[in-house]
Design a protein around this motif. Sequence first.
Motif, PDB file in Angstrom:
ATOM      1  N   MET A   1      58.352  -5.382  -4.625  1.00  0.00           N
ATOM      2  CA  MET A   1      57.995  -6.507  -5.489  1.00  0.00           C
ATOM      3  C   MET A   1      58.451  -7.822  -4.848  1.00  0.00           C
ATOM      4  SD  MET A   1      59.135  -7.222  -9.426  1.00  0.00           S
ATOM      5  CE  MET A   1      60.701  -7.971  -9.004  1.00  0.00           C
ATOM      6  N   THR A   2      57.573  -8.820  -4.869  1.00  0.00           N
ATOM      7  CA  THR A   2      57.911 -10.124  -4.304  1.00  0.00           C
ATOM      8  C   THR A   2      58.629 -10.966  -5.359  1.00  0.00           C
ATOM      9  OG1 THR A   2      55.986 -10.055  -2.838  1.00  0.00           O
ATOM     10  CG2 THR A   2      56.975 -12.200  -3.236  1.00  0.00           C
ATOM     11  N   LEU A   3      59.823 -11.431  -5.024  1.00  0.00           N
ATOM     12  CA  LEU A   3      60.613 -12.265  -5.934  1.00  0.00           C
ATOM     13  C   LEU A   3      60.147 -13.717  -5.839  1.00  0.00           C
ATOM     14  CD1 LEU A   3      64.074 -10.759  -4.983  1.00  0.00           C
ATOM     15  CD2 LEU A   3      62.768 -10.253  -7.061  1.00  0.00           C
TER      16      LEU A   3
ATOM     17  N   ASN B   1      52.243 -22.742  -2.935  1.00  0.00           N
ATOM     18  CA  ASN B   1      51.789 -23.288  -4.216  1.00  0.00           C
ATOM     19  C   ASN B   1      50.393 -22.848  -4.636  1.00  0.00           C
ATOM     20  OD1 ASN B   1      54.199 -24.682  -4.527  1.00  0.00           O
ATOM     21  ND2 ASN B   1      53.443 -26.525  -3.505  1.00  0.00           N
ATOM     22  N   GLU B   2      49.638 -22.244  -3.730  1.00  0.00           N
ATOM     23  CA  GLU B   2      48.263 -21.823  -4.052  1.00  0.00           C
ATOM     24  C   GLU B   2      48.237 -20.343  -4.442  1.00  0.00           C
ATOM     25  OE1 GLU B   2      45.653 -23.826  -4.102  1.00  0.00           O
ATOM     26  OE2 GLU B   2      46.921 -25.517  -3.496  1.00  0.00           O
ATOM     27  N   PRO B   3      47.613 -19.999  -5.579  1.00  0.00           N
ATOM     28  CA  PRO B   3      47.579 -18.594  -6.001  1.00  0.00           C
ATOM     29  C   PRO B   3      47.051 -17.636  -4.938  1.00  0.00           C
ATOM     30  CG  PRO B   3      46.850 -19.984  -7.796  1.00  0.00           C
ATOM     31  CD  PRO B   3      47.017 -20.891  -6.600  1.00  0.00           C
ATOM     32  N   ALA B   4      45.997 -18.042  -4.216  1.00  0.00           N
ATOM     33  CA  ALA B   4      45.436 -17.142  -3.190  1.00  0.00           C
ATOM     34  C   ALA B   4      46.453 -16.875  -2.085  1.00  0.00           C
ATOM     35  CB  ALA B   4      44.158 -17.735  -2.602  1.00  0.00           C
ATOM     36  N   LEU B   5      47.209 -17.908  -1.716  1.00  0.00           N
ATOM     37  CA  LEU B   5      48.234 -17.750  -0.679  1.00  0.00           C
ATOM     38  C   LEU B   5      49.399 -16.910  -1.202  1.00  0.00           C
ATOM     39  CD1 LEU B   5      49.174 -18.481   2.179  1.00  0.00           C
ATOM     40  CD2 LEU B   5      50.162 -20.589   1.232  1.00  0.00           C
ATOM     41  N   MET B   6      49.758 -17.116  -2.463  1.00  0.00           N
ATOM     42  CA  MET B   6      50.816 -16.295  -3.071  1.00  0.00           C
ATOM     43  C   MET B   6      50.444 -14.819  -2.981  1.00  0.00           C
ATOM     44  SD  MET B   6      51.542 -18.496  -6.549  1.00  0.00           S
ATOM     45  CE  MET B   6      52.119 -20.194  -6.484  1.00  0.00           C
ATOM     46  N   ARG B   7      49.198 -14.518  -3.344  1.00  0.00           N
ATOM     47  CA  ARG B   7      48.758 -13.113  -3.331  1.00  0.00           C
ATOM     48  C   ARG B   7      48.723 -12.558  -1.912  1.00  0.00           C
ATOM     49  NH1 ARG B   7      45.549 -14.826  -7.953  1.00  0.00           N
ATOM     50  NH2 ARG B   7      43.935 -15.652  -6.575  1.00  0.00           N
ATOM     51  N   ARG B   8      48.249 -13.395  -0.980  1.00  0.00           N
ATOM     52  CA  ARG B   8      48.144 -12.928   0.415  1.00  0.00           C
ATOM     53  C   ARG B   8      49.528 -12.609   0.983  1.00  0.00           C
ATOM     54  NH1 ARG B   8      47.021 -15.739   5.615  1.00  0.00           N
ATOM     55  NH2 ARG B   8      46.693 -17.673   4.502  1.00  0.00           N
TER      56      ARG B   8
ATOM     57  N   THR C   1      58.472 -21.722  -4.425  1.00  0.00           N
ATOM     58  CA  THR C   1      57.302 -22.442  -4.915  1.00  0.00           C
ATOM     59  C   THR C   1      57.679 -23.622  -5.805  1.00  0.00           C
ATOM     60  OG1 THR C   1      55.228 -22.221  -6.168  1.00  0.00           O
ATOM     61  CG2 THR C   1      57.074 -20.834  -6.877  1.00  0.00           C
ATOM     62  N   ASP C   2      56.834 -24.663  -5.761  1.00  0.00           N
ATOM     63  CA  ASP C   2      56.995 -25.815  -6.660  1.00  0.00           C
ATOM     64  C   ASP C   2      56.553 -25.476  -8.077  1.00  0.00           C
ATOM     65  OD1 ASP C   2      57.757 -27.349  -4.461  1.00  0.00           O
ATOM     66  OD2 ASP C   2      55.759 -28.235  -4.178  1.00  0.00           O
ATOM     67  N   PHE C   3      55.826 -24.367  -8.236  1.00  0.00           N
ATOM     68  CA  PHE C   3      55.222 -24.004  -9.524  1.00  0.00           C
ATOM     69  C   PHE C   3      55.654 -22.583  -9.930  1.00  0.00           C
ATOM     70  CE2 PHE C   3      52.478 -27.117  -7.483  1.00  0.00           C
ATOM     71  CZ  PHE C   3      52.295 -28.059  -8.500  1.00  0.00           C
ATOM     72  N   PRO C   4      56.904 -22.426 -10.346  1.00  0.00           N
ATOM     73  CA  PRO C   4      57.377 -21.066 -10.662  1.00  0.00           C
ATOM     74  C   PRO C   4      56.593 -20.391 -11.780  1.00  0.00           C
ATOM     75  CG  PRO C   4      59.051 -22.737 -11.192  1.00  0.00           C
ATOM     76  CD  PRO C   4      57.988 -23.423 -10.432  1.00  0.00           C
ATOM     77  N   GLY C   5      56.091 -21.182 -12.751  1.00  0.00           N
ATOM     78  CA  GLY C   5      55.292 -20.587 -13.826  1.00  0.00           C
ATOM     79  C   GLY C   5      53.992 -20.008 -13.302  1.00  0.00           C
ATOM     80  N   LEU C   6      53.314 -20.768 -12.452  1.00  0.00           N
ATOM     81  CA  LEU C   6      52.059 -20.315 -11.832  1.00  0.00           C
ATOM     82  C   LEU C   6      52.297 -19.087 -10.960  1.00  0.00           C
ATOM     83  CD1 LEU C   6      49.042 -20.809 -11.103  1.00  0.00           C
ATOM     84  CD2 LEU C   6      49.859 -22.298  -9.255  1.00  0.00           C
ATOM     85  N   ALA C   7      53.371 -19.128 -10.182  1.00  0.00           N
ATOM     86  CA  ALA C   7      53.684 -17.996  -9.297  1.00  0.00           C
ATOM     87  C   ALA C   7      53.963 -16.731 -10.114  1.00  0.00           C
ATOM     88  CB  ALA C   7      54.885 -18.325  -8.410  1.00  0.00           C
ATOM     89  N   SER C   8      54.696 -16.900 -11.184  1.00  0.00           N
ATOM     90  CA  SER C   8      55.026 -15.758 -12.040  1.00  0.00           C
ATOM     91  C   SER C   8      53.751 -15.139 -12.627  1.00  0.00           C
ATOM     92  CB  SER C   8      55.962 -16.233 -13.161  1.00  0.00           C
ATOM     93  OG  SER C   8      56.417 -15.141 -13.897  1.00  0.00           O
ATOM     94  N   ALA C   9      52.859 -15.989 -13.126  1.00  0.00           N
ATOM     95  CA  ALA C   9      51.600 -15.499 -13.703  1.00  0.00           C
ATOM     96  C   ALA C   9      50.724 -14.855 -12.628  1.00  0.00           C
ATOM     97  CB  ALA C   9      50.857 -16.655 -14.366  1.00  0.00           C
ATOM     98  N   THR C  10      50.683 -15.453 -11.444  1.00  0.00           N
ATOM     99  CA  THR C  10      49.837 -14.938 -10.357  1.00  0.00           C
ATOM    100  C   THR C  10      50.316 -13.573  -9.871  1.00  0.00           C
ATOM    101  OG1 THR C  10      49.327 -17.190  -9.623  1.00  0.00           O
ATOM    102  CG2 THR C  10      48.981 -15.431  -8.030  1.00  0.00           C
ATOM    103  N   LEU C  11      51.617 -13.448  -9.657  1.00  0.00           N
ATOM    104  CA  LEU C  11      52.137 -12.196  -9.078  1.00  0.00           C
ATOM    105  C   LEU C  11      52.194 -11.080 -10.114  1.00  0.00           C
ATOM    106  CD1 LEU C  11      54.857 -13.437  -6.577  1.00  0.00           C
ATOM    107  CD2 LEU C  11      52.442 -12.983  -6.200  1.00  0.00           C
ATOM    108  N   GLU C  12      52.265 -11.434 -11.387  1.00  0.00           N
ATOM    109  CA  GLU C  12      52.203 -10.400 -12.441  1.00  0.00           C
ATOM    110  C   GLU C  12      50.863  -9.696 -12.433  1.00  0.00           C
ATOM    111  OE1 GLU C  12      52.996 -11.946 -16.356  1.00  0.00           O
ATOM    112  OE2 GLU C  12      55.097 -12.321 -15.876  1.00  0.00           O
ATOM    113  N   ASN C  13      49.821 -10.449 -12.009  1.00  0.00           N
ATOM    114  CA  ASN C  13      48.466  -9.892 -12.024  1.00  0.00           C
ATOM    115  C   ASN C  13      48.083  -9.213 -10.704  1.00  0.00           C
ATOM    116  OD1 ASN C  13      48.101 -10.888 -14.599  1.00  0.00           O
ATOM    117  ND2 ASN C  13      47.381 -12.870 -13.860  1.00  0.00           N
ATOM    118  N   CYS C  14      49.028  -9.180  -9.751  1.00  0.00           N
ATOM    119  CA  CYS C  14      48.718  -8.567  -8.440  1.00  0.00           C
ATOM    120  C   CYS C  14      48.622  -7.061  -8.588  1.00  0.00           C
ATOM    121  CB  CYS C  14      49.807  -8.898  -7.437  1.00  0.00           C
ATOM    122  SG  CYS C  14      49.496 -10.450  -6.587  1.00  0.00           S
TER     123      CYS C  14
END
Length: 240
Positions: free
Chosen positions: A1-3, A209-216, A227-240
């Motif tokens: 899991m990515t923290l 900061n970009e969801p596509a890059l987070m997933r990659r 990340t500058d956007f911890p909320g976005l990162a959390s939502a993005t990685l939960e859906n991976c």
Amino acid sequence: MTLIYGHRGAKGEAPENTLTGFQECLKHGVRRCELDLHLSMDGELMVIHDPTLKRTTDRRGKVVEHTAAELVTYDARKGGPGWIKPCPIPTLEELFEKCDFEHWQLEVKSASRTRAVTTVLAIREMAQRHGLLDKVTITSSSREVLKAALDLVPDVSRGLVAEYAWLDPLKVAQSYGCEILALNWTLCTPERLQRAQRQGLHVSVWTVNEPALMRRLADFGVDSLITDFPGLASATLENC
């Protein structure tokens, strides 16, 4: 899991390196953070990225030219996302007292030998006093800082901040006994990532900061994202 680590708190959502920003990070359930430290004139650990006050406050001059008592009255909202209430420059002590993070990446900027020594000793003393020795890592791109940390506070975890590839970051990290490699995401190839992890390094990639890059990068297998956007990162990685 990515923290996930909040960069300077939640730099994209609230003024960077302020108590408000770190509280925003925690609101998203992100309990790891990265921040920057400079010493005040009287040797207090102040949470601010630049050596000068100009970019984030309405003041001029260097952080080191002001006392901690002065610095904590300066509003650090300038240049960040709009915020109604003033957000003063915090001391590290205040964040340790008010924010319950599982892990802190404490980045110490380039420093003279003397200031590197003073800074790493102050971090260790404060972390021990707050029972956080096992929850902090001193990170830096400065060999002076990493050498001081290795020599003087070897029981505090160390991390290399690597922005450029002109020196092999894995060799540098190894030479200072680092546990974390904080790697500019542009340097994070699958091959370098695997080599670093085989070496026993936790690879923390910034600033993502970009969801596509987070997933990659999560697919690559990085250990953590900054990340500058911890909320976005959390939502993005939960859906991976």
